[in-house]
Design an enzyme around this catalytic site. Structure first.
Site, short mmCIF file in Angstrom:
data_model
loop_
_atom_site.label_atom_id
_atom_site.label_comp_id
_atom_site.label_asym_id
_atom_site.label_seq_id
_atom_site.Cartn_x
_atom_site.Cartn_y
_atom_site.Cartn_z
N ASP A 1 39.80 44.85 39.13
CA ASP A 1 41.18 45.03 40.22
C ASP A 1 42.42 44.61 39.83
O ASP A 1 43.85 44.68 40.12
CB ASP A 1 41.28 43.93 41.29
CG ASP A 1 41.36 43.11 41.19
OD1 ASP A 1 40.97 41.97 40.38
OD2 ASP A 1 42.15 42.38 42.41
N HIS A 2 42.59 44.64 37.63
CA HIS A 2 43.38 44.82 37.76
C HIS A 2 44.16 45.75 37.11
O HIS A 2 45.04 45.42 36.49
CB HIS A 2 43.30 44.42 35.50
CG HIS A 2 42.61 42.82 35.66
ND1 HIS A 2 40.98 42.65 36.48
CD2 HIS A 2 42.77 42.22 35.06
CE1 HIS A 2 40.17 42.26 36.23
NE2 HIS A 2 40.23 41.58 35.49
N ASP B 1 46.14 46.11 30.16
CA ASP B 1 45.07 45.18 30.04
C ASP B 1 44.26 46.48 29.68
O ASP B 1 42.75 45.93 29.06
CB ASP B 1 44.68 44.69 31.29
CG ASP B 1 44.91 43.59 32.13
OD1 ASP B 1 46.34 42.84 31.08
OD2 ASP B 1 44.83 43.18 32.96
N TRP C 1 40.40 35.17 46.66
CA TRP C 1 41.16 34.55 45.50
C TRP C 1 42.07 33.42 46.09
O TRP C 1 43.42 33.95 46.91
CB TRP C 1 41.57 35.70 44.92
CG TRP C 1 40.80 36.66 44.11
CD1 TRP C 1 41.28 36.93 42.85
CD2 TRP C 1 40.61 37.50 44.43
NE1 TRP C 1 40.41 37.86 42.40
CE2 TRP C 1 39.52 38.32 43.21
CE3 TRP C 1 39.06 37.47 45.68
CZ2 TRP C 1 38.48 39.41 43.23
CZ3 TRP C 1 37.64 38.30 45.73
CH2 TRP C 1 37.40 39.46 44.56
N TYR D 1 45.00 31.39 44.34
CA TYR D 1 46.07 31.45 43.40
C TYR D 1 47.38 31.04 43.83
O TYR D 1 48.17 31.04 43.58
CB TYR D 1 46.35 32.55 42.71
CG TYR D 1 44.88 32.87 41.71
CD1 TYR D 1 43.89 32.37 41.71
CD2 TYR D 1 44.95 34.35 41.04
CE1 TYR D 1 42.63 33.03 41.14
CE2 TYR D 1 44.14 35.14 41.17
CZ TYR D 1 42.69 34.74 40.94
OH TYR D 1 41.86 35.04 39.85
N LYS E 1 38.08 32.02 44.63
CA LYS E 1 37.50 31.97 43.24
C LYS E 1 39.06 31.60 43.42
O LYS E 1 39.72 31.94 43.09
CB LYS E 1 37.99 33.72 43.32
CG LYS E 1 37.93 34.66 41.65
CD LYS E 1 37.78 36.27 41.23
CE LYS E 1 38.41 35.69 40.16
NZ LYS E 1 38.28 37.41 40.34
N LYS F 1 41.09 29.14 39.18
CA LYS F 1 41.06 29.77 37.92
C LYS F 1 40.18 28.27 37.38
O LYS F 1 40.51 27.11 38.02
CB LYS F 1 43.08 29.23 37.99
CG LYS F 1 43.53 30.45 38.15
CD LYS F 1 43.96 31.29 37.32
CE LYS F 1 44.66 32.45 38.08
NZ LYS F 1 44.33 33.45 36.60
N GLY G 1 39.99 35.05 33.26
CA GLY G 1 41.73 34.57 32.84
C GLY G 1 41.55 35.22 31.88
O GLY G 1 40.83 36.76 31.78
N GLY H 1 36.75 39.38 34.28
CA GLY H 1 36.79 40.55 34.27
C GLY H 1 36.93 40.62 32.85
O GLY H 1 36.21 40.74 32.10
N ARG H 2 38.49 40.21 32.02
CA ARG H 2 38.75 40.84 30.83
C ARG H 2 38.08 39.72 29.30
O ARG H 2 37.83 40.45 29.04
CB ARG H 2 39.97 40.31 30.29
CG ARG H 2 41.58 40.89 31.14
CD ARG H 2 42.82 40.55 31.72
NE ARG H 2 42.70 39.56 32.88
CZ ARG H 2 43.16 38.58 32.62
NH1 ARG H 2 44.88 38.70 32.35
NH2 ARG H 2 43.53 37.37 34.00
P1 FBP Z 1 39.89 37.79 34.95
O1 FBP Z 1 38.98 37.66 34.63
O2 FBP Z 1 40.67 38.90 33.72
O3 FBP Z 1 41.60 37.14 34.57
O4 FBP Z 1 39.93 38.87 36.79
C1 FBP Z 1 39.80 38.22 37.46
C2 FBP Z 1 41.75 38.30 38.51
O5 FBP Z 1 42.03 37.51 39.86
C3 FBP Z 1 41.29 39.81 39.03
O6 FBP Z 1 40.57 39.79 39.71
C4 FBP Z 1 42.63 40.30 39.19
O7 FBP Z 1 43.31 41.34 38.72
C5 FBP Z 1 43.81 39.32 38.16
O8 FBP Z 1 42.60 37.46 37.35
C6 FBP Z 1 44.76 38.54 38.73
O9 FBP Z 1 45.42 37.88 37.87
P2 FBP Z 1 46.65 37.39 37.83
O10 FBP Z 1 47.09 37.13 39.24
O11 FBP Z 1 46.29 35.81 37.64
O12 FBP Z 1 48.03 37.50 37.09
#
Ligand code: FBP
Length: 259
Positions: free
Chosen positions: A20-21, A29, A138, A140, A171, A173, A198, A225-226
């Protein structure tokens, strides 16, 4: 409590592919290969992920039903400064129309806008329960008051937020070591915990070690993702991660998959 999420895990564990990046970070990315959602959808299916995470626009045009879809219901760009807010842009009903097996929603505890996201999540949760759709959240922690979003206390708080608000999975970190992540998993109670991958790690072995530690701490799996689609060989990296998460391999064995 068994939820619909459990049905698409393997041995009670799961590896999810996040993509979803494009909304969250823009195409910065991506490279020539992974900028194409078709590459990701094919990868997710070839590698046998337990699910792929997409926004609705990508799902509408590329999702083909080969593996479970987790549809993100909210999202934001990184173009706005200040405390983050991510609002709903897709409904549970739309997600079901797109064949989603679960929905995803991001909350930023610590943001001055957290109450709005908590409230919105409450509505989504109500609708999801009614339709028996699991919700992956998620969590965060962000905003002026948050010094570090990976400190053990903050990550454990994020995990607990997931439990308190009724997420089927949270989800979060990585905290940097097994002990502190174990506390985060404990804090989440019966809410399943997935580690968020991450940015691309300095070394492949380092990332696999992180995955191993997360599993040793009692997590259900990872949502990456990455560290998959930016890696040298996304298919092999997916395989190595799966060997650790699903088959309980150690890092040295899993690393051989990358050769
Ligand atoms: P990654 O494994 O690439 O970190 O992806 C997890 C994720 O939560 C994605 O779903 C989202 O797009 C991105 O990280 C958001 O990252 P941040 O808010 O830290 O910039």
């Amino acid at each position: 409590m068994v939820t619909a999420l459990d049905h698409f895990l393997t041995n009670n564990r799961g590896v999810l592919l996040a993509y979803d990046h494009g909304l969250e970070h823009g195409p910065s990315d991506f490279n020539e290969v992974n900028v194409d959602p078709q590459f990701i959808v094919d990868l997710a299916s070839k590698a046998g992920f337990n699910g792929v995470v997409l926004q609705k626009g990508v799902a509408e045009r590329y999702y083909d039903g080969r593996i479970p879809l987790i549809l993100k219901l909210n999202g934001k760009t990184n173009l706005v400064q200040g405390d983050p807010i991510s609002r709903q842009i897709c409904s549970v009903e739309e997600a079901l129309t797109l064949q989603a097996k679960a929905v995803g929603y991001t909350i930023y505890p610590g943001s001055i806008h957290e109450s709005l996201m908590l409230h919105e999540f409450g509505e989504i949760k109500r609708e999801s329960r009614r339709r028996d759709v699991p919700v992956v959240t998620w969590v965060y922690p962000r905003g002026k008051g948050i010094k570090s979003d990976i400190s053990p206390e903050i990550v454990a708080y994020a995990a607990r937020v997931g439990l308190e608000i009724g997420a089927d999975a949270v989800k979060i970190k990585y905290t940097g070591n097994v002990e502190s992540f174990r506390w985060a998993v404990r804090s989440a109670g019966r809410t399943r915990v997935f580690m968020s991958g991450g940015p691309l790690a300095d070394s492949e072995r380092g990332f696999l070690r992180q995955v191993r530690e997360v599993m040793d701490a009692g997590a259900t799996g990872v949502a990456v993702g990455r560290n998959v689609w930016q890696s040298r060989n996304p298919l092999k990296m997916s395989e190595a991660i799966k060997k650790i998460v699903i088959d309980d391999w150690n890092v040295t064995e899993a690393e051989k998959v990358l050769i």
